[in-house]
Design a protein around this motif. Structure first.
Motif, mmCIF file in Angstrom:
data_model
loop_
_atom_site.group_PDB
_atom_site.id
_atom_site.type_symbol
_atom_site.label_atom_id
_atom_site.label_comp_id
_atom_site.label_asym_id
_atom_site.label_seq_id
_atom_site.Cartn_x
_atom_site.Cartn_y
_atom_site.Cartn_z
ATOM 1 N N HIS A 1 0.848 -1.195 0.000
ATOM 2 C CA HIS A 1 0.000 0.000 0.000
ATOM 3 C C HIS A 1 0.880 1.240 0.000
ATOM 4 O O HIS A 1 1.749 1.368 0.866
ATOM 5 N N ASP A 2 0.672 2.129 -0.955
ATOM 6 C CA ASP A 2 1.388 3.405 -0.934
ATOM 7 C C ASP A 2 0.528 4.408 -0.174
ATOM 8 O O ASP A 2 -0.660 4.559 -0.460
ATOM 9 N N VAL A 3 1.153 5.092 0.775
ATOM 10 C CA VAL A 3 0.414 6.044 1.611
ATOM 11 C C VAL A 3 0.720 7.462 1.113
ATOM 12 O O VAL A 3 1.581 8.150 1.642
ATOM 13 N N ASP A 4 0.043 7.858 0.055
ATOM 14 C CA ASP A 4 0.279 9.180 -0.538
ATOM 15 C C ASP A 4 -0.228 10.291 0.373
ATOM 16 O O ASP A 4 0.394 11.334 0.501
ATOM 17 N N ARG A 5 -1.403 10.070 0.939
ATOM 18 C CA ARG A 5 -2.026 11.049 1.834
ATOM 19 C C ARG A 5 -2.699 10.284 2.951
ATOM 20 O O ARG A 5 -3.172 9.169 2.738
ATOM 21 N N LEU B 1 9.622 3.084 2.669
ATOM 22 C CA LEU B 1 9.555 4.487 2.264
ATOM 23 C C LEU B 1 8.940 4.613 0.873
ATOM 24 O O LEU B 1 9.265 3.852 -0.035
ATOM 25 N N HIS B 2 8.046 5.580 0.731
ATOM 26 C CA HIS B 2 7.523 5.925 -0.593
ATOM 27 C C HIS B 2 8.290 7.189 -0.981
ATOM 28 O O HIS B 2 7.958 8.275 -0.513
ATOM 29 N N GLY B 3 9.330 7.045 -1.758
ATOM 30 C CA GLY B 3 10.202 8.172 -2.084
ATOM 31 C C GLY B 3 9.433 9.298 -2.757
ATOM 32 O O GLY B 3 8.647 9.056 -3.668
ATOM 33 N N GLN C 1 9.127 4.368 -5.336
ATOM 34 C CA GLN C 1 9.109 5.795 -5.665
ATOM 35 C C GLN C 1 7.696 6.233 -6.039
ATOM 36 O O GLN C 1 6.978 5.535 -6.757
ATOM 37 N N HIS C 2 7.311 7.430 -5.572
ATOM 38 C CA HIS C 2 6.017 8.035 -5.860
ATOM 39 C C HIS C 2 5.890 8.232 -7.382
ATOM 40 O O HIS C 2 6.861 8.586 -8.046
ATOM 41 N N PHE C 3 4.686 7.989 -7.908
ATOM 42 C CA PHE C 3 4.399 8.073 -9.354
ATOM 43 C C PHE C 3 5.222 7.069 -10.172
ATOM 44 O O PHE C 3 5.339 7.203 -11.386
ATOM 45 N N LEU C 4 5.816 6.118 -9.471
ATOM 46 C CA LEU C 4 6.706 5.133 -10.103
ATOM 47 C C LEU C 4 7.837 5.806 -10.876
ATOM 48 O O LEU C 4 8.316 5.273 -11.885
ATOM 49 N N TRP D 1 -2.333 -1.494 -3.677
ATOM 50 C CA TRP D 1 -3.642 -0.874 -3.424
ATOM 51 C C TRP D 1 -3.399 0.299 -2.474
ATOM 52 O O TRP D 1 -3.017 0.088 -1.329
ATOM 53 N N HIS D 2 -3.547 1.536 -2.966
ATOM 54 C CA HIS D 2 -3.340 2.695 -2.102
ATOM 55 C C HIS D 2 -4.278 2.624 -0.889
ATOM 56 O O HIS D 2 -5.435 2.219 -1.049
ATOM 57 N N GLN D 3 -3.791 3.043 0.274
ATOM 58 C CA GLN D 3 -4.622 2.885 1.478
ATOM 59 C C GLN D 3 -5.898 3.711 1.402
ATOM 60 O O GLN D 3 -6.932 3.317 1.917
HETATM 61 ZN ZN LIG Z 1 2.473 7.540 -4.647
#
Ligand SMILES: [Zn+2]
Length: 288
Positions: free
Chosen positions: A18-22, A118-120, A151-154, A243-245
């Motif tokens: 899970h990527d935690v963008d926000r 880490l989600h860079g 990494q964010h946005f891959l 799957w983003h949280q």
């Molecule tokens: Zn992201």
């Protein structure tokens, strides 16, 4: 790696993440509200509890199936360009690893068997100083070393991003994959080592947003997911899911959480080995 034996001779491996963008729905949605005049977004800003948090919901769901996943936490510091609404999504809604609630969930996830990675941030894929800073801050919140990154946005520049990640102490990257499709990029069914050493790449196979934007109905999505699961099985490989949280918020993302659950059930039925990124790393490094 050409072939690998999975624990208990399981036919294939499933790496959930899970990527935690926000972590909260905030004012970053106001521009959308103004543009689209969708009342929903404005109303949901005042919803209690915060509709994007979702951590407990995911933990409960995964516990039910006795599986664990990796949560990649993001610290975005990109500056907002007022005249470029498209930058709002990157620049607003930041959170900090040291916010009490965030720090608490980071520690709780770790203590209950989940992995914290880490989600860079958006620019960090070519910026060593920035990535070091983010890694240290996350480790400070977590109280231990962080070994995995996506990494964010891959965003990925090969091999530069991997060189940076490796130099500053990451042991695996989970960014490599299609940005606009699902499937095995370059037919990579297994983790691989770009530098022939102990740094591994765990390819990304299925991302929630891509699946939902590219395929428009439940039946086609399921068909696509079945195709890649079958491939993973045939190749005795690893299939990873992102799957983003925040999409576990059913009001805004109807059907996303239930598809995730359906995938877990399906792979359980096929006797897959479920693992976090760290679990996968520990296994492949031992087998290598
Ligand atoms: Zn992201």
């Amino acid at each position: 790696m050409e072939k690998i034996q999975w624990p208990e001779e399981k036919p294939f491996a499933v790496f959930l993440s899970h990527d935690v963008d926000r972590v909260r729905k905030t004012y970053q949605y106001l521009p959308y509200f103004l543009i689209e005049r969708r009342l929903y977004h404005l109303r949901s800003l005042f919803e209690k509890p915060n509709p994007y948090w979702c951590f407990e919901k995911i933990m409960e769901l995964e516990k039910k199936y006795d599986v664990r996943s990796t949560f990649f936490f993001l610290k975005e510091t990109k500056k907002l360009k007022m005249l470029h609404p498209s930058s709002y999504i990157l620049s607003l809604g930041h959170y900090d690893f040291q916010e009490p609630a965030v720090r608490e969930i980071i520690r709780r996830l770790d203590s209950e068997g989940w992995e914290v990675g880490l989600h860079g941030s958006y620019d960090s894929y070519t910026n060593k100083e920035l990535l070091v800073k983010e890694k240290k801050e996350l480790e400070c919140a977590l109280g231990k070393q962080v070994i995995g990154i996506r990494q964010h946005f891959l965003n990925l520049e090969m091999p530069k991003t991997w060189e940076i990640q490796k130099e500053i102490g990451f042991l695996y990257d989970a960014t490599f994959g299609y940005k606009e499709d699902i499937g095995f990029l370059d037919e990579r069914y297994l983790p691989f080592q770009p530098f022939n050493d102990s740094f591994f790449i765990f390819p990304l196979i299925v991302m929630d947003g891509t699946l939902f934007s590219k395929y428009h109905d439940d039946a086609t999505r399921w068909e696509k997911v079945q195709e890649v699961i079958t491939l993973a099985e045939e190749k005795h490989g690893v299939i990873s899911f992102l799957w983003h949280q925040r999409v576990f918020n059913e009001n805004e993302f109807p059907g996303w959480a239930s598809l995730y659950e359906k995938i877990i059930k399906d792979c359980k039925g096929k006797n897959a080995w479920f693992t976090t990124g760290k679990g996968l790393y520990d296994w492949v490094i031992k087998k290598h």
